[in-house]
Design an enzyme around this catalytic site. Structure first.
Site, PDB file in Angstrom:
ATOM      1  N   ASP A 140     -89.221  15.468 -31.340  1.00  0.00           N
ATOM      2  CA  ASP A 140     -90.522  15.781 -30.761  1.00  0.00           C
ATOM      3  C   ASP A 140     -91.588  14.731 -31.060  1.00  0.00           C
ATOM      4  OD1 ASP A 140     -90.249  18.990 -29.977  1.00  0.00           O
ATOM      5  OD2 ASP A 140     -88.953  18.322 -31.596  1.00  0.00           O
ATOM      6  N   GLU A 191     -78.856  19.338 -23.564  1.00  0.00           N
ATOM      7  CA  GLU A 191     -78.271  20.266 -24.549  1.00  0.00           C
ATOM      8  C   GLU A 191     -77.313  21.291 -23.960  1.00  0.00           C
ATOM      9  OE1 GLU A 191     -81.010  20.737 -28.454  1.00  0.00           O
ATOM     10  OE2 GLU A 191     -81.611  21.995 -26.774  1.00  0.00           O
ATOM     11  N   LYS A 235     -80.834  22.176 -18.744  1.00  0.00           N
ATOM     12  CA  LYS A 235     -81.964  22.774 -19.455  1.00  0.00           C
ATOM     13  C   LYS A 235     -83.232  21.978 -19.149  1.00  0.00           C
ATOM     14  CE  LYS A 235     -83.270  24.083 -24.205  1.00  0.00           C
ATOM     15  NZ  LYS A 235     -82.829  24.003 -25.625  1.00  0.00           N
TER      16      LYS A 235
END
Length: 797
Positions: free
Chosen positions: A355, A493, A614
């Site tokens: 992140d 993912e 995703k």
């Protein structure tokens, strides 16, 4: 609307878990969830306290296996403050009648306010106004002030104040089968007449925390005499304070807390420091004054204003607020990274993932000192990353997907699917792309700061060791005459192996392969920046020879990219051969945002079988790299795509995204900003509201999504301002959404502060001081020199 205050006008138990995460107060060192002072861990409330870098490892037996997890510890609850009439019940909003209620998170001042008028079971009405702070400047202090007013009664009141070290980690329901009892109580007791203390230690990491608190009562501004009784047991101590209160007479109650740990610098011993600090502590109003002054200075640096959308302005400031509470000047020298869920909850066990990629751009342009410290968190763990690479038969440094205390791989090996209740294998540790993210962060920090000292002593070594890893991870396919990367997992993912395969990982993930090109390409740029002596030292010490450099160059000229028909870059090799998903049916059945991995597993199916992601890995490339840079890398590696390949790829991959990640809408907003402003704005607003409205349905109470929060701020800063560094020049190419009238902010570029004001017609840039005498800026492809005190205005028509 007050664009500085989050205002909740009613008490809703269902909303409390989300609000407790959104109303966290912290300072980069310590943080406390926004739970009511009188609450405790139950089905509604969770008053968690978190320490930056506060990890502990525990073993658990799951599905017949012993696994070890490193958790982000829930530390002793220092918030506890409650009251009752001598012959009444303790304050409890779930049992009392609530006549008035208001909870306010004041972003400008950094305080949490609660105003409540309650009627107990005996008809007594009492008004309570509480104010709470976690001092942003004096990191060891936190404080609570109550104003208590009996409205229709007089009599003796008992106030309970406590420190509770019997807490466990209980914020994430799907972790409940794991051992969550991380604290050993050491001792507790009194400090003088009005003080109490508590000492605890984590069971494995042996981090010791000392909390000291003093609670006093004031009437008409004067401290009043009270009766105190102290009660204690292992890991818990409380004082019950009794005094007389009069109808409609306001009573002030102040609780000042000092917190120290064995991780702190410049201390003798945590308990001694906590006791000394509580003895020296100011009263609440003095503490609040210095706290507010510190926040005023912070907001001067970091605020971004958007004219035209009040609610969006408020939520954007909420995001900035939580960024600065998680990574502040107090972060410097703590040796911590940025947890993906902030200091706000226990999801991802407080680990550091990728992140930072979304967080750094905001910090780089405002407080680059924090960016530098966060990169040093990685640099200090370089030996562990080198060991991981060696153990996996690679060279250089291979950083883990999830990092915690010492930089080993902390990703879970199995995880619980809450939709099916089953524990299933977890192969997401194969997200080696985190290494490209770390390298990208080093380069972006250097580009904005021009910190050559950092690059020479730390950044270059980190970058080159990552380049070595990617070179060793890459294999040559004689048949294709191309280099490949196999056995990885992309940012998506969902796809962790091929259907029917017993081997984890997929091959030639486009994002991973192209970011490897970027890393190796920029490794040469970094070597060119270093002076000859330092370059020679590093190459010798890192055992990088001419043959290695030649291979790096060959890889950049021959990496395989899975390009399929019509100039489409596929998600990974073989993705286009997977089954189609009935999107309409699944959206109808499960809603707009889909966690397809969990949904399909609960249906005894496997998301690996489907063309569904995703988040779209290919679109991440358009988020990170300019079209010119991406084109250059592709052409260099032998792929010349049509001029319109980017919009074609956006259209193709948009249809395949479930938006199961909070980062997905953010990326989609970025990549459509110039081609479809309305769509970009709609994506932006969904990303902006993802935590505020908990659009994923229950994830926000486990901790905010800090990467997504930072990304929305960066969308305004870099995307809509068109901010980019090209060839050592700061370039502006604004694209203001229709819903906005004006954007204003301040930026720090290479030690030079500049103020930016942009609307649909004009761009105004004002030199706002700094150490640099002048910088070069690019407006409409024309270069200008900006000197101290200059004010320049440019037409955008």
């Amino acid at each position: 609307m007050d664009c500085w205050k989050i205002n909740y006008e009613s008490y809703d138990p269902k909303e409390e878990p989300k609000q407790e995460a959104l109303c966290v107060l912290g300072n980069g060192y310590i943080a406390a969830r926004g739970a009511a002072e009188e609450s405790h861990d139950d089905d509604i409330h969770y008053p968690g306290t978190y320490l930056a870098g506060g990890f502990n490892r525990m073993e658990s037996e799951v599905s017949g296996k012993i696994i070890e997890n490193e958790d982000f510890v829930n530390w002793p609850n220092w918030l506890i403050l409650s009251f009752r009439p001598v012959d009444g019940n303790w304050l409890n909003l779930d049992e009392f009648d609530i006549l008035e209620y208001q909870k306010i998170l004041d972003l400008e001042k950094g305080i949490l306010i609660r105003k409540v008028l309650v009627k107990d079971n005996d008809g007594r009405e009492t008004f309570l106004e509480s104010r709470r702070l976690v001092h942003i400047n004096d990191r060891h202090y936190a404080a609570i002030q109550w104003h208590l007013t009996p409205k229709n009664w007089s009599g003796n009141i008992i106030v309970k104040t406590a420190l509770d070290g019997t807490v466990i980690n209980n914020n994430v329901a799907r972790y409940s089968d794991l051992n969550q009892d991380h604290l050993n109580p050491l001792d507790q007791g009194q400090l003088g007449e009005d003080g109490i203390y508590l000492n605890v230690e984590t069971k494995q990491s042996r981090i010791r925390m000392s909390q000291a608190a003093c609670t006093n009562v004031f009437i008409d501004g004067q401290q009043t005499a009270v009766n105190r009784e102290t009660h204690q047991k292992d890991g818990y101590i409380e004082q019950q304070i009794t005094f007389h209160a009069y109808q409609n007479k306001k009573v002030a109650i102040e609780k000042i807390v000092a917190i120290y740990t064995s991780r702190d610098n410049a201390i003798s011993e945590p308990f001694a420091e906590a006791a000394t600090s509580i003895d020296r502590a100011e009263q609440f109003d003095q503490m609040l004054s210095s706290h507010q002054s510190a926040w005023k200075r912070i907001w001067h640096r970091v605020d971004i204003t958007m004219d035209g959308q009040e609610k969006d302005q408020l939520v954007l400031r909420l995001h900035i607020f939580h960024l600065m509470q998680t990574a502040s000047k107090n972060t410097i020298d703590l040796d911590v990274g940025v947890p993906s869920r902030g200091l706000h909850g226990e999801a991802y066990r407080g680990h550091i993932l990728w992140d930072e990629l979304f967080i750094f751009p905001f910090l780089n342009f405002r407080v680059p000192e924090i960016s530098r410290e966060l990169i040093n968190y990685r640099y200090r763990r370089l030996p562990e990353a080198e060991h991981m690479a060696k153990e996996a038969s690679y060279k250089g440094a291979m950083f883990p997907w999830q990092s915690g205390s010492n930089g080993r791989e902390e990703s879970q090996v199995i995880h619980l699917n809450p939709q099916s209740g089953r524990w299933i294998p977890d192969d997401t540790h194969l997200q080696r792309h985190v290494n490209a993210a770390i390298a990208h962060n080093v380069w972006q920090y250097y580009q904005v700061s021009r910190d050559k000292e950092f690059l020479s002593f730390f950044g270059a070594e980190l970058f080159l060791q990552i380049a070595k890893f990617w070179c060793s991870k890459t294999t040559y396919n004689e048949k294709r005459k191309k280099y490949e990367i196999k056995g990885v997992v992309g940012p998506d993912e969902y796809h962790t192996r091929y259907p029917g395969s017993d081997q984890p990982g997929i091959n030639n993930n486009s994002y991973t392969n192209i970011m490897t090109l970027w890393v190796l390409d920029h490794a040469f740029k970094i070597l060119d920046i270093l002076n000859q002596g330092r370059r020679g030292e590093l190459l010798t010490r890192l055992n990088i020879n001419h043959e290695d450099l030649d291979r790096w160059d060959r890889i950049t000229k021959g990496m395989f990219i899975p390009v399929i028909e019509k100039n489409i870059i596929d998600q990974f090799e073989g993705f286009d051969q997977l089954k189609e998903l009935d999107w309409e049916e699944y959206h109808k059945k499960y809603g707009k945002v889909l966690r397809l991995d969990r949904i399909l597993e609960s249906e005894d199916d496997d998301v690996n079988r489907y063309k569904a992601n995703k988040q779209a890995d290919v679109l991440m490339l358009f988020y990170l790299l300019s079209s010119d840079e991406l084109n250059r890398l592709l052409i260099k590696s032998g792929y010349k795509l049509d001029k319109d390949f980017i919009p074609k790829n956006i259209s193709h991959h948009e249809k395949l995204s479930s938006h199961g990640s909070t980062l997905s809408k953010l990326v989609h907003s970025w990549v459509t900003a110039r081609s479809n402003r309305k769509k970009s704005w709609n994506h932006f607003r969904e990303a902006l509201m993802s935590d505020f409205q908990d659009i994923q349905g229950g994830t926000t109470p486990e901790g905010i999504h800090l990467g997504a929060m930072a990304g929305t701020v960066d969308l305004i800063q870099r995307c809509y301002l068109g901010l980019e560094i090209q060839q050592d020049v700061l370039k502006f190419n604004p694209v203001i959404p229709e819903k906005l009238q004006k954007i204003c902010t301040r930026l720090r570029y290479r030690s030079h502060w500049i103020k930016i004001e942009v609307n649909k017609k004009t761009l105004r840039i004002i030199s706002d001081g700094g150490w640099a005498d002048e910088i070069t800026i690019n407006i409409n492809d024309e270069l200008f020199t900006l000197r101290k005190g200059d004010r320049k205005e440019f037409s955008l028509l």
